[in-house]
Design a protein around this motif. Structure first.
Motif, PDB file in Angstrom:
ATOM      1  N   ARG A 170       0.831  -1.205   0.000  1.00 43.38           N
ATOM      2  CA  ARG A 170       0.000   0.000   0.000  1.00 43.38           C
ATOM      3  C   ARG A 170       0.866   1.255   0.000  1.00 43.38           C
ATOM      4  NH1 ARG A 170      -2.765   3.633   3.532  1.00 43.38           N
ATOM      5  NH2 ARG A 170      -1.511   2.964   5.315  1.00 43.38           N
ATOM      6  N   MET A 171       1.900   1.282   0.821  1.00 43.38           N
ATOM      7  CA  MET A 171       2.766   2.457   0.921  1.00 43.38           C
ATOM      8  C   MET A 171       3.516   2.717  -0.386  1.00 43.38           C
ATOM      9  SD  MET A 171       2.883   4.129   3.895  1.00 43.38           S
ATOM     10  CE  MET A 171       4.570   4.696   4.189  1.00 43.38           C
ATOM     11  N   ILE A 172       4.067   1.663  -0.978  1.00 47.40           N
ATOM     12  CA  ILE A 172       4.813   1.844  -2.221  1.00 47.40           C
ATOM     13  C   ILE A 172       3.900   2.384  -3.315  1.00 47.40           C
ATOM     14  CG2 ILE A 172       6.006   0.607  -4.075  1.00 47.40           C
ATOM     15  CD1 ILE A 172       7.231  -1.202  -1.918  1.00 47.40           C
ATOM     16  N   ALA A 173       2.696   1.823  -3.430  1.00 51.78           N
ATOM     17  CA  ALA A 173       1.752   2.298  -4.453  1.00 51.78           C
ATOM     18  C   ALA A 173       1.379   3.757  -4.218  1.00 51.78           C
ATOM     19  CB  ALA A 173       0.505   1.415  -4.452  1.00 51.78           C
ATOM     20  N   ALA A 174       1.133   4.138  -2.966  1.00 54.56           N
ATOM     21  CA  ALA A 174       0.741   5.513  -2.657  1.00 54.56           C
ATOM     22  C   ALA A 174       1.884   6.484  -2.929  1.00 54.56           C
ATOM     23  CB  ALA A 174       0.287   5.611  -1.207  1.00 54.56           C
ATOM     24  N   LEU A 175       3.101   6.115  -2.559  1.00 56.07           N
ATOM     25  CA  LEU A 175       4.245   6.995  -2.786  1.00 56.07           C
ATOM     26  C   LEU A 175       4.527   7.161  -4.272  1.00 56.07           C
ATOM     27  CD1 LEU A 175       6.559   5.725   0.102  1.00 56.07           C
ATOM     28  CD2 LEU A 175       5.602   8.027  -0.115  1.00 56.07           C
ATOM     29  N   ARG A 176       4.426   6.070  -5.018  1.00 47.72           N
ATOM     30  CA  ARG A 176       4.608   6.191  -6.467  1.00 47.72           C
ATOM     31  C   ARG A 176       3.513   7.060  -7.073  1.00 47.72           C
ATOM     32  NH1 ARG A 176       6.086  -0.198  -7.723  1.00 47.72           N
ATOM     33  NH2 ARG A 176       8.295  -0.087  -7.120  1.00 47.72           N
ATOM     34  N   GLY A 177       2.301   6.916  -6.557  1.00 46.75           N
ATOM     35  CA  GLY A 177       1.203   7.745  -7.048  1.00 46.75           C
ATOM     36  C   GLY A 177       1.413   9.216  -6.770  1.00 46.75           C
TER      37      GLY A 177
ATOM     38  N   ASN B 233       1.614   5.036   9.209  1.00 47.38           N
ATOM     39  CA  ASN B 233       2.000   5.088   7.804  1.00 47.38           C
ATOM     40  C   ASN B 233       1.210   6.158   7.056  1.00 47.38           C
ATOM     41  OD1 ASN B 233       3.779   2.966   8.244  1.00 47.38           O
ATOM     42  ND2 ASN B 233       2.304   1.404   7.606  1.00 47.38           N
ATOM     43  N   ASP B 234      -0.053   6.347   7.438  1.00 48.80           N
ATOM     44  CA  ASP B 234      -0.850   7.411   6.814  1.00 48.80           C
ATOM     45  C   ASP B 234      -0.290   8.791   7.149  1.00 48.80           C
ATOM     46  OD1 ASP B 234      -2.601   5.749   5.488  1.00 48.80           O
ATOM     47  OD2 ASP B 234      -4.136   5.795   7.056  1.00 48.80           O
ATOM     48  N   ARG B 235       0.260   8.945   8.335  1.00 45.39           N
ATOM     49  CA  ARG B 235       0.900  10.213   8.696  1.00 45.39           C
ATOM     50  C   ARG B 235       2.090  10.491   7.771  1.00 45.39           C
ATOM     51  NH1 ARG B 235       2.295   9.678  14.914  1.00 45.39           N
ATOM     52  NH2 ARG B 235       3.385  11.653  14.464  1.00 45.39           N
ATOM     53  N   VAL B 236       2.862   9.441   7.475  1.00 47.51           N
ATOM     54  CA  VAL B 236       3.990   9.589   6.548  1.00 47.51           C
ATOM     55  C   VAL B 236       3.483   9.987   5.170  1.00 47.51           C
ATOM     56  CG1 VAL B 236       5.857   8.360   5.373  1.00 47.51           C
ATOM     57  CG2 VAL B 236       5.440   7.946   7.808  1.00 47.51           C
ATOM     58  N   LEU B 237       2.466   9.295   4.691  1.00 46.23           N
ATOM     59  CA  LEU B 237       1.931   9.591   3.364  1.00 46.23           C
ATOM     60  C   LEU B 237       1.384  11.011   3.278  1.00 46.23           C
ATOM     61  CD1 LEU B 237       0.089   6.236   2.546  1.00 46.23           C
ATOM     62  CD2 LEU B 237       2.288   7.043   1.656  1.00 46.23           C
ATOM     63  N   ALA B 238       0.788  11.498   4.354  1.00 43.17           N
ATOM     64  CA  ALA B 238       0.260  12.854   4.357  1.00 43.17           C
ATOM     65  C   ALA B 238       1.372  13.876   4.170  1.00 43.17           C
ATOM     66  CB  ALA B 238      -0.503  13.117   5.657  1.00 43.17           C
ATOM     67  N   VAL B 239       2.519  13.638   4.791  1.00 42.51           N
ATOM     68  CA  VAL B 239       3.663  14.548   4.656  1.00 42.51           C
ATOM     69  C   VAL B 239       4.224  14.500   3.240  1.00 42.51           C
ATOM     70  CG1 VAL B 239       6.033  15.011   5.420  1.00 42.51           C
ATOM     71  CG2 VAL B 239       4.268  14.414   7.103  1.00 42.51           C
ATOM     72  N   LEU B 240       4.291  13.296   2.663  1.00 43.56           N
ATOM     73  CA  LEU B 240       4.951  13.115   1.366  1.00 43.56           C
ATOM     74  C   LEU B 240       3.970  13.166   0.193  1.00 43.56           C
ATOM     75  CD1 LEU B 240       7.385  10.209   2.331  1.00 43.56           C
ATOM     76  CD2 LEU B 240       7.858  12.665   2.292  1.00 43.56           C
ATOM     77  N   ALA B 241       2.753  13.601   0.440  1.00 41.29           N
ATOM     78  CA  ALA B 241       1.701  13.538  -0.584  1.00 41.29           C
ATOM     79  C   ALA B 241       1.993  14.408  -1.791  1.00 41.29           C
ATOM     80  CB  ALA B 241       0.359  13.931   0.028  1.00 41.29           C
ATOM     81  N   GLU B 242       2.704  15.493  -1.608  1.00 37.16           N
ATOM     82  CA  GLU B 242       3.003  16.391  -2.719  1.00 37.16           C
ATOM     83  C   GLU B 242       4.493  16.326  -3.022  1.00 37.16           C
ATOM     84  OE1 GLU B 242       1.521  20.321  -2.155  1.00 37.16           O
ATOM     85  OE2 GLU B 242      -0.264  19.630  -1.075  1.00 37.16           O
ATOM     86  N   ARG B 243       4.834  15.532  -4.004  1.00 42.15           N
ATOM     87  CA  ARG B 243       6.247  15.335  -4.362  1.00 42.15           C
ATOM     88  C   ARG B 243       6.940  16.656  -4.722  1.00 42.15           C
ATOM     89  NH1 ARG B 243      10.529  15.576  -4.905  1.00 42.15           N
ATOM     90  NH2 ARG B 243      12.095  14.387  -6.028  1.00 42.15           N
ATOM     91  N   GLY B 244       6.255  17.510  -5.411  1.00 39.50           N
ATOM     92  CA  GLY B 244       6.863  18.734  -5.929  1.00 39.50           C
ATOM     93  C   GLY B 244       7.415  19.656  -4.870  1.00 39.50           C
ATOM     94  N   ARG B 245       6.869  19.641  -3.671  1.00 41.06           N
ATOM     95  CA  ARG B 245       7.320  20.583  -2.627  1.00 41.06           C
ATOM     96  C   ARG B 245       8.716  20.269  -2.119  1.00 41.06           C
ATOM     97  NH1 ARG B 245       4.762  18.358   2.976  1.00 41.06           N
ATOM     98  NH2 ARG B 245       5.914  20.090   3.856  1.00 41.06           N
ATOM     99  N   PHE B 246       9.274  19.102  -2.488  1.00 36.72           N
ATOM    100  CA  PHE B 246      10.588  18.698  -1.974  1.00 36.72           C
ATOM    101  C   PHE B 246      11.708  18.913  -3.004  1.00 36.72           C
ATOM    102  CE2 PHE B 246       7.533  16.260   0.485  1.00 36.72           C
ATOM    103  CZ  PHE B 246       7.949  16.530   1.773  1.00 36.72           C
ATOM    104  N   GLY B 247      11.419  19.518  -4.130  1.00 36.87           N
ATOM    105  CA  GLY B 247      12.452  19.790  -5.093  1.00 36.87           C
ATOM    106  C   GLY B 247      12.806  18.559  -5.914  1.00 36.87           C
ATOM    107  N   SER B 248      13.944  18.623  -6.600  1.00 38.05           N
ATOM    108  CA  SER B 248      14.353  17.523  -7.495  1.00 38.05           C
ATOM    109  C   SER B 248      14.817  16.342  -6.656  1.00 38.05           C
ATOM    110  CB  SER B 248      15.487  17.984  -8.414  1.00 38.05           C
ATOM    111  OG  SER B 248      16.595  18.407  -7.650  1.00 38.05           O
TER     112      SER B 248
END
Length: 365
Positions: free
Chosen positions: A288-295, A349-364
């Protein structure tokens, strides 16, 4: 009394010790709200059927344990299908690895391993007087087994293969590993470090025990610290040919595996149903985590361990760690390489996903 300037010089540590990097442990939780995901500990406590047996040992801890760990070695032997003479135990798989290096390496010998891999490898090799030889991982995070085979010399005594690899989570490829072993000379011991093997899906996995039975220079290294939830008791083991296993027992610290650890580890091996339920839950969360992070736009390898890996540069790494820390989440950063996040319960794990939900905010990446 002589002045300080006239005092004789104090003993100094070996020069190799002066140059050792400090092992960096994952930070522990400081409050009840903090999610401690920096160390690859089990999120679960010890297996329920094991806890009660541990309690019986508390009244005996004034007595030394069995130095030979005979009962535990017999239990491990029965679990993996070897003889007790082929089993050596120690304080965690790191302790057993130190026994291996002490048993087979003389000063100037070489120890080859992938990089990045387990942080203790270069430290333990250097302490043994051996030369650490790092071989970079392939772009897909696999061990570069061709390059590792090419790096073997007459001075190579140990080759370390971590599967699933820490911190990337990627397991060895079965076909490539078979080809690699066919090219490694017999004077080099190939140690397959399976600290996370209980979390691994069976399909297509390297069968290290089967390779051990066919290749005399293969040794299998495992631990009770991860899936079994006994990190605080420090107990691991190696499966090796009887003469080597005897050498590992001779290089071990006397009474290095305490009596509670011996009892808990043996009982853990018998708790098959509890272990299967626990690891199945971790695997489901991992998928679940890998799929969500890739998404969310992250590049995540197909981890087979109890953590996920984000390969990134230092700027992105610091941004990830800072954002997680702001949310009371501790993760493990690796300079120049990326971030490892240990899996926990679904809510954490949902707390982690909430932080990492927007890939763009972390730069390249």
């Amino acid at each position: 009394m002589p002045s300080a300037s006239h005092l004789p010089s104090a003993p100094r540590v070996r020069s190799v010790v002066d140059g050792l990097p400090a092992y960096v442990a994952g930070r522990s939780a400081q409050t009840a709200l903090t999610a401690a995901l920096a160390s690859n500990e089990s999120h679960f406590p010890p297996l329920p059927s094991v806890t009660s047996l541990m309690e019986t040992e508390t009244s005996r801890i004034h007595r030394y344990p069995d130095m030979a760990s005979a009962d535990l070695r017999e239990a491990i032997a029965a679990h993996v299908g070897v003889s007790a003479d082929e089993v050596a135990v120690g304080p965690g798989s790191s302790g057993v690895l130190q026994q291996i290096l002490s048993a087979v390496c003389d000063p100037g010998h070489e120890v080859i391993f992938a990089w990045r891999s387990f942080e203790a490898y270069p430290i333990l090799a250097a302490v043994a007087g051996a030369e650490p030889v790092r071989v970079p991982l392939l772009p897909d995070e696999q061990h570069d087994l061709d390059a590792m085979a090419a790096a073997v010399t007459d001075e190579t005594r140990v080759v370390l293969l971590c599967s699933p690899n820490n911190p990337t989570g990627v397991p060895l490829d079965a076909e490539r590993t078979e080809d690699f072993l066919s090219r490694v000379p017999s004077h080099a011991l190939v140690v397959i470090d399976e600290a996370y093997v209980e979390f691994q899906d069976e399909a297509g996995a390297v069968d290290a025990l089967e390779l051990y039975r066919r290749y005399p220079n293969v040794c299998v290294l495992r631990t009770f610290s991860k899936a079994y939830g006994l990190a605080g008791l420090r107990v691991g083991y190696a499966i090796a040919r009887a003469p080597l296993a005897e050498g590992l027992r001779r290089t071990a610290i006397p009474f290095g595996v305490n009596r509670m650890a011996q009892t808990a580890a043996a009982a853990s091996l018998a708790a098959h149903d509890e272990m299967r339920a626990r690891t199945a839950e971790v695997r489901a969360e991992r998928t679940r985590m890998i799929a969500a992070l890739r998404g969310a736009g992250w590049t995540v390898p197909e981890s087979q361990a109890n953590f996920v890996w984000l390969r990134c540069g230092d700027e992105t790494r610091e941004a990830i760690l800072s954002a997680l820390a702001d949310a009371d989440i501790l993760a493990r950063g690796y300079r120049d390489d990326g971030v490892r996040i240990t899996l926990a319960d679904r809510g954490t794990n949902d707390r982690v996903l909430a932080v990492l939900a927007e890939r763009g905010r972390f730069g390249s990446q």
